[in-house]
Write a protein that holds these residues in place. Structure first.
Motif, PDB file in Angstrom:
ATOM      1  N   CYS A 148      -8.785  -1.460   0.524  1.00 57.42           N
ATOM      2  CA  CYS A 148      -7.617  -1.810  -0.083  1.00 57.42           C
ATOM      3  C   CYS A 148      -6.481  -0.699   0.055  1.00 57.42           C
ATOM      4  CB  CYS A 148      -7.998  -1.813  -1.874  1.00 57.42           C
ATOM      5  SG  CYS A 148      -6.569  -2.617  -2.491  1.00 57.42           S
ATOM      6  N   MET A 149      -6.773   0.499   0.011  1.00 57.69           N
ATOM      7  CA  MET A 149      -5.658   1.584   0.560  1.00 57.69           C
ATOM      8  C   MET A 149      -5.531   1.258   1.896  1.00 57.69           C
ATOM      9  SD  MET A 149      -7.117   4.680  -1.587  1.00 57.69           S
ATOM     10  CE  MET A 149      -5.739   5.682  -1.348  1.00 57.69           C
ATOM     11  N   LEU A 150      -6.489   1.078   2.667  1.00 56.33           N
ATOM     12  CA  LEU A 150      -6.047   0.946   4.316  1.00 56.33           C
ATOM     13  C   LEU A 150      -5.163   0.120   4.730  1.00 56.33           C
ATOM     14  CD1 LEU A 150      -7.223   2.289   6.760  1.00 56.33           C
ATOM     15  CD2 LEU A 150      -9.139   0.780   6.943  1.00 56.33           C
ATOM     16  N   GLN A 151      -5.047  -1.134   3.581  1.00 55.78           N
ATOM     17  CA  GLN A 151      -3.959  -1.904   4.210  1.00 55.78           C
ATOM     18  C   GLN A 151      -2.731  -1.611   4.089  1.00 55.78           C
ATOM     19  OE1 GLN A 151      -5.094  -6.081   1.768  1.00 55.78           O
ATOM     20  NE2 GLN A 151      -5.830  -4.335   0.602  1.00 55.78           N
ATOM     21  N   ALA A 152      -2.193  -0.519   3.452  1.00 55.39           N
ATOM     22  CA  ALA A 152      -0.999   0.066   3.592  1.00 55.39           C
ATOM     23  C   ALA A 152      -0.464   0.814   5.059  1.00 55.39           C
ATOM     24  CB  ALA A 152      -0.960   1.325   2.598  1.00 55.39           C
ATOM     25  N   SER A 153      -1.905   0.899   5.707  1.00 53.95           N
ATOM     26  CA  SER A 153      -1.651   1.384   7.142  1.00 53.95           C
ATOM     27  C   SER A 153      -1.400   0.196   8.302  1.00 53.95           C
ATOM     28  CB  SER A 153      -2.764   2.190   7.568  1.00 53.95           C
ATOM     29  OG  SER A 153      -4.024   1.284   7.826  1.00 53.95           O
ATOM     30  N   ALA A 154      -1.538  -0.931   7.897  1.00 49.13           N
ATOM     31  CA  ALA A 154      -1.164  -2.023   8.778  1.00 49.13           C
ATOM     32  C   ALA A 154       0.129  -2.175   9.082  1.00 49.13           C
ATOM     33  CB  ALA A 154      -1.960  -3.533   8.007  1.00 49.13           C
ATOM     34  N   PHE A 155       0.450  -2.365  10.317  1.00 44.77           N
ATOM     35  CA  PHE A 155       1.782  -2.453  11.043  1.00 44.77           C
ATOM     36  C   PHE A 155       2.123  -3.828  11.692  1.00 44.77           C
ATOM     37  CE2 PHE A 155      -0.772  -0.304  14.014  1.00 44.77           C
ATOM     38  CZ  PHE A 155      -0.297  -0.915  15.313  1.00 44.77           C
ATOM     39  N   ASP A 156       1.006  -4.624  11.675  1.00 45.18           N
ATOM     40  CA  ASP A 156       1.357  -5.859  12.604  1.00 45.18           C
ATOM     41  C   ASP A 156       0.195  -6.930  11.714  1.00 45.18           C
ATOM     42  OD1 ASP A 156      -1.304  -5.287  13.610  1.00 45.18           O
ATOM     43  OD2 ASP A 156      -0.492  -5.248  15.554  1.00 45.18           O
ATOM     44  N   TRP A 181       5.999  -2.160  -0.793  1.00 44.23           N
ATOM     45  CA  TRP A 181       4.765  -3.098  -0.561  1.00 44.23           C
ATOM     46  C   TRP A 181       3.541  -2.083  -0.433  1.00 44.23           C
ATOM     47  CZ3 TRP A 181       1.898  -3.429   3.648  1.00 44.23           C
ATOM     48  CH2 TRP A 181       2.397  -2.999   5.011  1.00 44.23           C
ATOM     49  N   LYS A 182       3.811  -1.019   0.209  1.00 46.08           N
ATOM     50  CA  LYS A 182       2.431  -0.238   0.579  1.00 46.08           C
ATOM     51  C   LYS A 182       1.889   0.607  -0.696  1.00 46.08           C
ATOM     52  CE  LYS A 182       3.318   0.474   5.570  1.00 46.08           C
ATOM     53  NZ  LYS A 182       3.303   1.252   6.589  1.00 46.08           N
ATOM     54  N   LEU A 183       2.923   0.836  -1.435  1.00 45.55           N
ATOM     55  CA  LEU A 183       2.523   1.451  -2.696  1.00 45.55           C
ATOM     56  C   LEU A 183       1.547   0.795  -3.525  1.00 45.55           C
ATOM     57  CD1 LEU A 183       5.943   3.310  -4.131  1.00 45.55           C
ATOM     58  CD2 LEU A 183       4.039   4.376  -3.131  1.00 45.55           C
ATOM     59  N   ILE A 184       1.794  -0.608  -3.497  1.00 42.72           N
ATOM     60  CA  ILE A 184       0.968  -1.383  -4.596  1.00 42.72           C
ATOM     61  C   ILE A 184      -0.555  -1.177  -3.993  1.00 42.72           C
ATOM     62  CG2 ILE A 184       0.300  -3.753  -4.875  1.00 42.72           C
ATOM     63  CD1 ILE A 184       3.496  -4.568  -4.618  1.00 42.72           C
ATOM     64  N   TYR A 185      -0.963  -1.297  -2.471  1.00 41.51           N
ATOM     65  CA  TYR A 185      -2.178  -1.218  -2.004  1.00 41.51           C
ATOM     66  C   TYR A 185      -2.679   0.224  -2.431  1.00 41.51           C
ATOM     67  CZ  TYR A 185      -1.171  -5.493   0.351  1.00 41.51           C
ATOM     68  OH  TYR A 185      -0.773  -6.612   0.690  1.00 41.51           O
ATOM     69  N   LEU A 186      -1.976   1.491  -2.174  1.00 40.57           N
ATOM     70  CA  LEU A 186      -2.465   2.656  -2.456  1.00 40.57           C
ATOM     71  C   LEU A 186      -3.060   3.069  -4.041  1.00 40.57           C
ATOM     72  CD1 LEU A 186       0.198   4.557  -0.178  1.00 40.57           C
ATOM     73  CD2 LEU A 186      -2.489   4.066   0.133  1.00 40.57           C
ATOM     74  N   VAL A 187      -2.052   2.622  -4.834  1.00 37.59           N
ATOM     75  CA  VAL A 187      -2.299   2.733  -6.199  1.00 37.59           C
ATOM     76  C   VAL A 187      -3.542   1.643  -6.612  1.00 37.59           C
ATOM     77  CG1 VAL A 187      -1.523   2.494  -8.596  1.00 37.59           C
ATOM     78  CG2 VAL A 187      -0.045   3.185  -6.893  1.00 37.59           C
ATOM     79  N   VAL A 188      -3.589   0.354  -6.352  1.00 37.17           N
ATOM     80  CA  VAL A 188      -4.800  -0.458  -6.751  1.00 37.17           C
ATOM     81  C   VAL A 188      -5.990   0.208  -6.304  1.00 37.17           C
ATOM     82  CG1 VAL A 188      -5.666  -2.519  -6.660  1.00 37.17           C
ATOM     83  CG2 VAL A 188      -3.206  -2.392  -7.240  1.00 37.17           C
ATOM     84  N   GLY A 189      -6.099   0.588  -4.880  1.00 38.75           N
ATOM     85  CA  GLY A 189      -7.094   1.107  -4.092  1.00 38.75           C
ATOM     86  C   GLY A 189      -7.975   2.344  -4.874  1.00 38.75           C
ATOM     87  N   CYS A 190      -6.767   3.139  -5.349  1.00 35.83           N
ATOM     88  CA  CYS A 190      -7.420   4.272  -6.168  1.00 35.83           C
ATOM     89  C   CYS A 190      -8.048   3.934  -7.562  1.00 35.83           C
ATOM     90  CB  CYS A 190      -6.091   5.265  -6.603  1.00 35.83           C
ATOM     91  SG  CYS A 190      -5.478   6.125  -5.192  1.00 35.83           S
ATOM     92  N   PHE A 191      -7.588   3.177  -8.319  1.00 40.72           N
ATOM     93  CA  PHE A 191      -7.850   2.232  -9.470  1.00 40.72           C
ATOM     94  C   PHE A 191      -9.426   1.735  -9.188  1.00 40.72           C
ATOM     95  CE2 PHE A 191      -3.734   1.249 -11.492  1.00 40.72           C
ATOM     96  CZ  PHE A 191      -3.610   2.617 -11.881  1.00 40.72           C
ATOM     97  N   THR A 192      -9.815   1.213  -7.837  1.00 40.38           N
ATOM     98  CA  THR A 192     -10.736   0.742  -7.762  1.00 40.38           C
ATOM     99  C   THR A 192     -11.834   1.505  -7.372  1.00 40.38           C
ATOM    100  OG1 THR A 192      -9.781  -1.404  -6.687  1.00 40.38           O
ATOM    101  CG2 THR A 192     -12.082  -1.199  -5.985  1.00 40.38           C
ATOM    102  N   ILE A 193     -11.611   2.636  -6.604  1.00 36.93           N
ATOM    103  CA  ILE A 193     -12.568   3.654  -6.471  1.00 36.93           C
ATOM    104  C   ILE A 193     -13.303   4.351  -7.629  1.00 36.93           C
ATOM    105  CG2 ILE A 193     -12.858   5.829  -5.165  1.00 36.93           C
ATOM    106  CD1 ILE A 193     -11.018   4.979  -2.779  1.00 36.93           C
ATOM    107  N   ALA A 194     -12.224   4.519  -8.435  1.00 37.54           N
ATOM    108  CA  ALA A 194     -12.334   5.285  -9.748  1.00 37.54           C
ATOM    109  C   ALA A 194     -13.455   4.514 -10.546  1.00 37.54           C
ATOM    110  CB  ALA A 194     -11.215   5.555 -10.474  1.00 37.54           C
ATOM    111  N   TRP A 195     -13.064   3.165 -10.592  1.00 39.67           N
ATOM    112  CA  TRP A 195     -13.807   2.212 -11.343  1.00 39.67           C
ATOM    113  C   TRP A 195     -15.571   1.940 -10.742  1.00 39.67           C
ATOM    114  CZ3 TRP A 195     -14.133   0.629 -16.017  1.00 39.67           C
ATOM    115  CH2 TRP A 195     -14.671  -0.237 -16.562  1.00 39.67           C
ATOM    116  N   GLY A 196     -15.520   1.928  -9.517  1.00 36.26           N
ATOM    117  CA  GLY A 196     -16.699   2.144  -8.874  1.00 36.26           C
ATOM    118  C   GLY A 196     -17.666   3.204  -9.179  1.00 36.26           C
ATOM    119  N   ALA A 197     -16.918   4.356  -9.631  1.00 34.75           N
ATOM    120  CA  ALA A 197     -17.867   5.342  -9.944  1.00 34.75           C
ATOM    121  C   ALA A 197     -18.424   5.261 -11.571  1.00 34.75           C
ATOM    122  CB  ALA A 197     -17.052   6.865  -9.827  1.00 34.75           C
TER     123      ALA A 197
END
Length: 507
Positions: A141-149, A220-236
C-alpha cells in the motif's frame, strides 16, 4: 429414517461435570491430543467430546460471556478513490481508461490468488496467515506512492490484490467458527460495517491530507503512506491477539474453549479439517446451488467495483471541487453503517436472510434511477442518490455468508468460497469498465448496467432460496432427524450438506 438411538454413554455425569476443576479438563485434553486418533479429524472435535461431559445449561450460560467482535478496516481499497481527486491521473500520466484498468488491477490479483488462498486457509492457522499477509499488504500500500506511471501503478495494485485475496474469506471463515449460524449474519454485518467507518475516516483523512500545503510529497501520495502504516501496525495486533478459532483463543481458558466449541457445534459444520477430499470438490462442482451463488457473486462484484472506485469521480462530476468531493463521501459511509447493521439484524430472524438480501438491493436501484433522471442543476439531490449506494454493503456481505451458512464439508466449503470470491473479483474487474469518460457525470451506460446487476441479484436470490426451501421440506417430510448430540457430532465428521441429511439450509 429418523435415528431413535438412546442417549450416549456419559449422560450420567452431565449434571456434575461442570463443577470439575479446570486441571482435570486440561489433562483430559492433553490425553486426547497425544493420541493419534485426531490427526485427520476436525481441530475442534476433541473439544466437542469434552463438552459432552458438562451440563448444557451451564455451557449456555457461560457462552454468553464469550462474544468478541473482530473488526478490520479495508481503507486501502478506498485509497485509489480518494487519491483520484488530488491529481493522481495527471501525475502518473494516465489517459483514456487507464484509471479503470488500475482500479481493476487489484481484482486481477485477487482473482489469481482467490482459490490458492482459500486452500491455504483450510490447511494453515487462519489468524497467523492473515497477520503475516497484512505486513506485506501494508508495505505494498505504501509502495503505491512510488509509482510514477500507469504500468508501475498497475503492477503494484495487482500484487496488492493477490496478497489481499485471503482477507475477506478468512474473516468469513472466522465468523463461521466463532459464532452460531443464527448469529453469523449479524456478526458479519457488524465487521463489514467497519467499511462504512473506514469511508468516514478515509474521507476525513483524505480531506485533511488534501489541505496539507508546501510539502515535497504530492497530497495523493500521503494517503497511501499513512494508510499503509496503519495496516502494518494492525497486522501486528492481529498476529499477536487474534485466535485461529475457538479451540486456541488466548483470551479463553481451557474450559471456555470447550464452551466455545460446544456453541458452534450447533452449526453442524465443525471448525477446520486439514484433509483435502476430492469427492467433495466434485460435489461442489455438481451442485446447482453453487452456480447460483457464483452468478450472484459476479453481479455483486460489478456493483462493488463500480461504486467503490468511481464515487469521488461521480460526485466531482456533479460540480464539486476535489476536496469537497472527498468530504461529501462521509454520509455515504454513515448510510453503509446504519443499513448494514439494521439489515444484518433483520436477517437474524427465521427465514429472513434471503429476503434481507433482496431488500438491500432496493435502495441502490432507486438511487441509480435518481442519478439517471435528476438534472445537474440539483447537485445535492444527485449526491444523496450516490450516498444511498452505501446500502450495497448489506446485500454484498449477507451474500458472502451464504456459502458458509449453507455449505458443509470443509473441502466443499473451501471450494465454493474460493470460486465465489473468484467470480466476485471478476465482477469487480468488469465494473469500472462500464464507466465511459465521455458519459460523465451521469454515466448512462454504467447506470443501466448496474441496474441490471441489481435485478439479477434479486432474481438469483429468489431461485436460490426456493431451492433451499424445497430441500429442507423434503428432508423434514422424510423424517431426517436425530438427537441433538448425534447431529452435532456429525458436524465434526466432515460430512457435506448433501451427505448429512440432518443438515438444514438457512433461508
Amino acid at each position: 429414517m429418523a435415528d431413535n438411538k438412546g442417549p450416549s454413554e456419559g449422560t450420567e455425569t452431565e449434571n456434575t461435570a461442570s463443577n470439575l476443576p479446570e486441571k482435570q479438563d486440561i489433562s483430559t485434553t492433553n490425553t486426547l491430543k497425544s493420541s493419534g486418533e485426531n490427526v485427520h479429524k476436525d481441530v475442534g472435535a476433541h473439544y466437542f467430546e469434552l463438552s459432552l461431559q458438562h451440563d448444557p445449561a451451564e455451557l449456555e450460560r457461560d457462552s454468553v460471556k464469550m462474544m468478541v467482535t473482530y473488526m478490520l478496516s479495508f481503507l486501502d481499497k478506498q485509497t485509489l478513490n480518494y487519491s483520484n481527486a488530488y491529481g493522481l491521473q495527471k501525475d502518473t500520466h494516465m489517459v483514456g481508461d487507464d484509471y479503470s484498468w488500475v482500479a481493476s488491477a487489484l481484482y486481477f490479483g485477487w482473482l489469481i490468488g482467490a482459490y490458492p488462498s482459500n486452500l491455504a486457509l483450510q490447511h494453515f492457522p487462519i489468524a497467523k496467515t492473515v497477520g503475516s499477509v497484512m505486513f506485506v499488504w501494508g508495505a505494498l500500500c505504501m509502495l503505491q506512492a512510488s509509482a510514477f506511471d500507469f504500468s508501475g501503478f498497475f503492477a503494484i495494485r495487482f500484487f496488492l490484490g493477490f496478497v489481499e485475496s485471503c482477507i475477506s474469506p478468512a474473516w468469513v471463515l472466522l465468523t463461521s467458527i466463532l459464532w452460531t449460524r443464527d448469529e453469523q449474519p449479524l456478526r458479519t454485518s457488524l465487521w463489514i460495517a467497519a467499511n462504512g467507518i473506514a469511508s468516514i475516516i478515509g474521507a476525513l483523512l483524505a480531506w485533511g491530507l488534501g489541505k496539507a500545503d508546501h510539502i515535497a510529497v504530492p497530497n495523493w501520495k500521503l494517503i497511501y503512506l499513512v494508510v499503509g502504516c496503519f495496516t502494518i501496525a494492525w497486522g501486528a495486533v492481529i498476529l499477536l491477539y487474534l485466535p485461529d478459532g475457538p479451540h486456541n483463543g488466548k483470551m479463553l481458558s481451557e474450559y471456555e474453549r470447550i464452551v466455545a466449541v460446544w456453541r458452534i457445534s450447533k452449526n453442524r459444520t465443525g471448525v477446520q479439517h486439514p484433509k483435502f477430499l476430492l469427492y467433495q470438490l466434485r460435489e461442489a462442482l455438481l451442485d446447482a446451488k453453487t452456480y447460483l451463488l457464483l452468478l450472484m457473486a459476479a453481479a455483486l462484484g460489478m456493483l462493488n467495483g463500480s461504486v467503490s472506485n468511481f464515487m469521488s469521480a461521480l460526485i466531482k462530476g456533479f460540480g464539486f471541487s476535489p476536496v469537497r468531493a472527498n468530504l461529501l463521501q462521509m454520509p455515504g459511509g454513515a448510510c453503509e453503517i446504519i443499513s448494514v447493521i439494521l439489515l444484518g439484524y433483520i436477517s437474524t430472524f427465521k427465514n429472513m436472510t434471503g429476503i434481507t438480501i433482496i431488500l438491500g438491493c432496493i435502495p441502490g436501484i432507486v438511487g441509480l434511477a435518481g442519478i439517471m433522471t435528476i438534472s445537474t442543476a440539483h447537485p445535492y439531490n444527485l449526491v444523496a442518490c450516490a450516498w444511498i449506494q452505501g446500502v450495497l454493503g448489506s446485500p454484498v456481505i449477507l451474500s458472502w455468508t451464504l456459502p458458509v451458512l449453507n455449505v458443509a464439508g470443509h473441502t466443499k466449503r473451501s471450494t465454493v468460497i474460493g470460486l465465489y470470491f473468484l467470480f466476485y473479483c471478476a465482477g469487480n474487474i468488469a465494473g469500472p469498465h462500464l464507466f465511459f469518460p465521455k458519459e460523465a457525470p451521469h454515466y448512462m451506460s454504467a447506470i443501466k448496467g448496474l441496474e441490471t446487476c441489481y435485478a439479477a441479484v434479486v432474481v438469483l436470490q429468489i431461485v436460490y432460496t426456493g431451492i433451499c426451501f424445497f430441500q429442507n421440506r423434503s428432508r423434514d417430510r422424510l423424517g431426517y432427524h436425530a438427537q441433538d448430540e448425534q447431529e452435532a457430532r456429525e458436524g465434526f465428521e466432515d460430512l457435506t450438506d448433501l451427505e448429512n441429511k440432518h443438515f438444514r439450509y438457512r433461508l
